[in-house]
Design a protein around this motif. Structure first.
Motif, PDB file in Angstrom:
ATOM      1  N   ILE A 141      12.292   8.455  -0.019  1.00 30.37           N
ATOM      2  CA  ILE A 141      12.361   7.406   0.987  1.00 30.37           C
ATOM      3  C   ILE A 141      12.750   7.963   2.357  1.00 30.37           C
ATOM      4  O   ILE A 141      12.440   7.374   3.402  1.00 30.37           O
ATOM      5  N   PHE A 142      13.399   9.134   2.358  1.00 30.91           N
ATOM      6  CA  PHE A 142      13.773   9.750   3.632  1.00 30.91           C
ATOM      7  C   PHE A 142      12.548  10.225   4.404  1.00 30.91           C
ATOM      8  O   PHE A 142      12.611  10.397   5.623  1.00 30.91           O
ATOM      9  N   TRP A 211       2.411   3.253   8.531  1.00 31.54           N
ATOM     10  CA  TRP A 211       1.883   3.452   7.185  1.00 31.54           C
ATOM     11  C   TRP A 211       1.342   4.868   6.989  1.00 31.54           C
ATOM     12  O   TRP A 211       1.088   5.287   5.867  1.00 31.54           O
ATOM     13  N   GLY A 212       1.206   5.633   8.082  1.00 31.71           N
ATOM     14  CA  GLY A 212       0.694   6.992   7.977  1.00 31.71           C
ATOM     15  C   GLY A 212       1.620   7.922   7.215  1.00 31.71           C
ATOM     16  O   GLY A 212       1.156   8.788   6.459  1.00 31.71           O
ATOM     17  N   LEU A 213       2.934   7.753   7.389  1.00 34.28           N
ATOM     18  CA  LEU A 213       3.879   8.605   6.665  1.00 34.28           C
ATOM     19  C   LEU A 213       3.761   8.409   5.158  1.00 34.28           C
ATOM     20  O   LEU A 213       3.853   9.373   4.388  1.00 34.28           O
ATOM     21  N   ALA A 214       3.547   7.169   4.731  1.00 33.19           N
ATOM     22  CA  ALA A 214       3.361   6.916   3.299  1.00 33.19           C
ATOM     23  C   ALA A 214       2.066   7.533   2.797  1.00 33.19           C
ATOM     24  O   ALA A 214       1.995   8.033   1.672  1.00 33.19           O
ATOM     25  N   LEU A 215       1.048   7.513   3.630  1.00 39.01           N
ATOM     26  CA  LEU A 215      -0.237   8.099   3.234  1.00 39.01           C
ATOM     27  C   LEU A 215      -0.121   9.605   3.030  1.00 39.01           C
ATOM     28  O   LEU A 215      -0.719  10.159   2.100  1.00 39.01           O
ATOM     29  N   TRP A 216       0.657  10.270   3.868  1.00 42.90           N
ATOM     30  CA  TRP A 216       0.753  11.732   3.819  1.00 42.90           C
ATOM     31  C   TRP A 216       1.849  12.225   2.866  1.00 42.90           C
ATOM     32  O   TRP A 216       1.707  13.282   2.248  1.00 42.90           O
ATOM     33  N   LEU A 217       2.937  11.477   2.764  1.00 41.38           N
ATOM     34  CA  LEU A 217       4.129  12.027   2.121  1.00 41.38           C
ATOM     35  C   LEU A 217       4.576  11.309   0.856  1.00 41.38           C
ATOM     36  O   LEU A 217       5.466  11.806   0.167  1.00 41.38           O
ATOM     37  N   ILE A 218       4.023  10.150   0.541  1.00 47.92           N
ATOM     38  CA  ILE A 218       4.506   9.364  -0.591  1.00 47.92           C
ATOM     39  C   ILE A 218       3.430   9.301  -1.675  1.00 47.92           C
ATOM     40  O   ILE A 218       2.274   8.968  -1.401  1.00 47.92           O
ATOM     41  N   ASP A 219       3.839   9.624  -2.906  1.00 47.16           N
ATOM     42  CA  ASP A 219       2.948   9.529  -4.063  1.00 47.16           C
ATOM     43  C   ASP A 219       3.356   8.405  -5.022  1.00 47.16           C
ATOM     44  O   ASP A 219       2.510   7.857  -5.729  1.00 47.16           O
ATOM     45  N   SER A 220       4.636   8.079  -5.070  1.00 45.60           N
ATOM     46  CA  SER A 220       5.135   7.065  -5.999  1.00 45.60           C
ATOM     47  C   SER A 220       4.865   5.667  -5.448  1.00 45.60           C
ATOM     48  O   SER A 220       5.208   5.364  -4.302  1.00 45.60           O
ATOM     49  N   ARG A 221       4.271   4.819  -6.262  1.00 45.42           N
ATOM     50  CA  ARG A 221       3.950   3.455  -5.828  1.00 45.42           C
ATOM     51  C   ARG A 221       5.199   2.638  -5.501  1.00 45.42           C
ATOM     52  O   ARG A 221       5.147   1.747  -4.644  1.00 45.42           O
ATOM     53  N   GLU A 222       6.312   2.936  -6.157  1.00 53.66           N
ATOM     54  CA  GLU A 222       7.520   2.161  -5.895  1.00 53.66           C
ATOM     55  C   GLU A 222       8.121   2.457  -4.527  1.00 53.66           C
ATOM     56  O   GLU A 222       9.028   1.744  -4.089  1.00 53.66           O
ATOM     57  N   LEU A 223       7.622   3.493  -3.840  1.00 48.86           N
ATOM     58  CA  LEU A 223       8.102   3.824  -2.500  1.00 48.86           C
ATOM     59  C   LEU A 223       7.113   3.426  -1.409  1.00 48.86           C
ATOM     60  O   LEU A 223       7.347   3.728  -0.238  1.00 48.86           O
ATOM     61  N   TYR A 224       6.034   2.756  -1.774  1.00 50.96           N
ATOM     62  CA  TYR A 224       5.058   2.331  -0.777  1.00 50.96           C
ATOM     63  C   TYR A 224       5.655   1.236   0.110  1.00 50.96           C
ATOM     64  O   TYR A 224       6.140   0.220  -0.397  1.00 50.96           O
ATOM     65  N   LEU A 226       5.342  -1.893   3.002  1.00 50.09           N
ATOM     66  CA  LEU A 226       4.468  -3.064   3.016  1.00 50.09           C
ATOM     67  C   LEU A 226       3.116  -2.766   3.649  1.00 50.09           C
ATOM     68  O   LEU A 226       2.070  -3.153   3.113  1.00 50.09           O
ATOM     69  N   GLN A 227       3.116  -2.089   4.790  1.00 52.04           N
ATOM     70  CA  GLN A 227       1.864  -1.840   5.500  1.00 52.04           C
ATOM     71  C   GLN A 227       0.905  -1.014   4.653  1.00 52.04           C
ATOM     72  O   GLN A 227      -0.300  -1.303   4.601  1.00 52.04           O
ATOM     73  N   PHE A 228       1.422   0.011   4.012  1.00 51.76           N
ATOM     74  CA  PHE A 228       0.550   0.853   3.193  1.00 51.76           C
ATOM     75  C   PHE A 228       0.106   0.111   1.940  1.00 51.76           C
ATOM     76  O   PHE A 228      -1.028   0.294   1.471  1.00 51.76           O
ATOM     77  N   MET A 229       0.977  -0.724   1.391  1.00 52.49           N
ATOM     78  CA  MET A 229       0.597  -1.510   0.221  1.00 52.49           C
ATOM     79  C   MET A 229      -0.531  -2.480   0.567  1.00 52.49           C
ATOM     80  O   MET A 229      -1.494  -2.644  -0.203  1.00 52.49           O
ATOM     81  N   LEU A 230      -0.445  -3.118   1.731  1.00 55.05           N
ATOM     82  CA  LEU A 230      -1.510  -4.013   2.160  1.00 55.05           C
ATOM     83  C   LEU A 230      -2.808  -3.247   2.419  1.00 55.05           C
ATOM     84  O   LEU A 230      -3.908  -3.758   2.154  1.00 55.05           O
ATOM     85  N   PHE A 231      -2.684  -2.037   2.942  1.00 53.95           N
ATOM     86  CA  PHE A 231      -3.863  -1.196   3.128  1.00 53.95           C
ATOM     87  C   PHE A 231      -4.537  -0.890   1.791  1.00 53.95           C
ATOM     88  O   PHE A 231      -5.773  -0.940   1.680  1.00 53.95           O
TER      89      PHE A 231
END
Length: 292
Positions: A141-142, A211-224, A226-231
Motif C-alpha cells: 500500500i506504500f 490509478w497509474g501507480l496501481a497499474l505499475w506497482l500493484i498485483d494484489s486485487r485487495e490493494l486496488y 477505486l479508480q483502478f478498480m473502475l478501470f
C-alpha cells in the motif's frame, strides 16, 4: 431614478442573467450524467442521452456494486488519500518553511534543486527500478502513497504564502524562547489556513484520481484503489460487450450507463469535501501564487 443608478441596475441585470445562464450550462452536464446512469441501456442506445430517461433502471449500479471489489477499492482509496494528504501536506509545509526562513543556509540552492525536478525527470524505467528494487514498494500500500508525497508546485505555493506573513511574529516567538518546531506548528500553520486548505485539496485530488501507480506497482486485487478498480470493471464491460455477452437472457450489458455511474461513484466523496474548503481556495491560491 438617476441615469447612473439606471445604468447600474441594467448592468447588474445583465451580469445576473449571464451568471444564471453560466450556472445552468454547467449544471446540465451533471444532471445529464445522473439521468443517464439511471436509464435503461436499450433506451440510451435507441434515443441517446436525455435529461428525461424513457426507462428507469439501476442495472449500472447493480453491476458496479455486485461484489465487494468496489467497496474495497473505496476503502483503499480513502486510506491512501487521507494518509497521503496528511503526510504530504506536513512534509511539504516543513520543506516550504525551511525555504522561506532567511536564516536557513543554502535555502536558495534547495529551492533550485526542487525547481529542477519540475522540469526534468529521470524517466519511467529508472523510477520503476528505484521504487521496486531499492525501496521495495512493489505490491504494498506504500507504493500508492510514498511516490506522490512531495509535489514541487505545492511546496512553492506554501513557501510563497509563508513569506507573505509578517516576520515579526516568528521573531517575537523566538525571543520568548520558542523553538523552530514549536513556531512552525503553533504559529505558522494556524495562520496559514487558506494555503493549507488549498494544497490539501490539490493533494487529495491527486491521490483520489491516481490509478497509474496501481497499474505499475500493484498485483494484489485487495490493494486496488477505486479508480483502478473502475478501470478494470470498464475494461471487462467493453470486452463482454464486444463479445455480445449479456447479463441474463437478452438483457444488454449497461456499458454506456455504467460509464456515467462510474463518474458519480468517483466524484461523490470529493463533492462532499469541497464545500468545506471552498472559502479558502481562492484566497490561498492567489496569495500563494503572487507573493514571494
Amino acid at each position: 431614478m438617476t441615469a447612473s443608478k439606471k445604468r447600474f441596475s441594467i448592468s447588474q441585470a445583465i451580469f445576473h442573467t449571464i451568471f444564471i445562464a453560466f450556472c445552468t450550462f454547467t449544471t446540465i452536464p451533471f444532471l445529464l450524467t445522473i439521468m443517464v446512469s439511471i436509464s435503461g441501456e436499450s433506451s440510451v442506445f435507441k434515443n441517446g442521452y436525455s435529461l428525461l430517461p424513457e426507462t428507469f433502471s439501476l442495472d449500472a449500479y447493480r453491476l458496479l456494486f455486485a461484489g465487494d471489489e468496489i467497496w474495497n477499492g473505496y476503502l483503499i482509496s480513502i486510506i491512501v488519500t487521507l494518509s497521503g494528504t496528511v503526510l504530504g501536506l506536513f512534509l511539504s509545509a516543513m520543506l516550504a518553511n525551511a525555504m522561506a526562513m532567511p536564516k536557513v543556509k543554502y535555502r536558495n540552492v534547495i529551492a533550485l534543486i526542487i525547481f529542477i525536478t519540475m522540469i526534468f525527470n529521470a524517466g519511467l524505467v529508472p523510477w520503476y527500478i528505484f521504487v521496486t528494487k531499492y525501496l521495495h514498494l512493489k505490491d504494498t500500500i506504500f507504493a500508492l502513497i510514498l511516490p506522490m508525497l512531495i509535489n514541487p508546485f505545492n511546496v512553492f505555493l506554501i513557501r510563497n504564502y509563508f513569506k507573505s506573513l509578517p516576520p515579526a511574529l516568528l521573531e517575537s516567538a523566538e525571543i520568548e524562547g520558542a523553538g523552530p518546531f514549536y513556531s512552525f506548528t503553533r504559529i505558522l500553520l494556524p495562520l496559514s489556513g487558506p494555503i493549507i486548505a488549498t494544497v490539501a485539496l490539490f493533494i487529495s485530488l491527486a491521490y483520489w484520481n491516481e490509478w497509474g501507480l496501481a497499474l505499475w506497482l500493484i498485483d494484489s486485487r485487495e490493494l486496488y484503489p477505486l479508480q483502478f478498480m473502475l478501470f478494470k470493471v470498464q475494461s471487462m464491460i467493453n470486452f463482454m460487450s464486444s463479445q455480445g455477452n449479456t447479463i441474463s437472457g437478452s438483457q444488454t450489458l449497461p456499458s454506456e450507463t455504467a460509464k456515467m455511474a462510474m463518474v458519480l461513484v468517483t466524484i461523490g466523496p470529493i463533492m462532499l469535501v469541497y464545500p468545506f474548503i471552498q472559502k479558502y481556495f481562492v484566497k490561498g491560491i492567489m496569495i500563494g501564487a503572487v507573493k514571494g
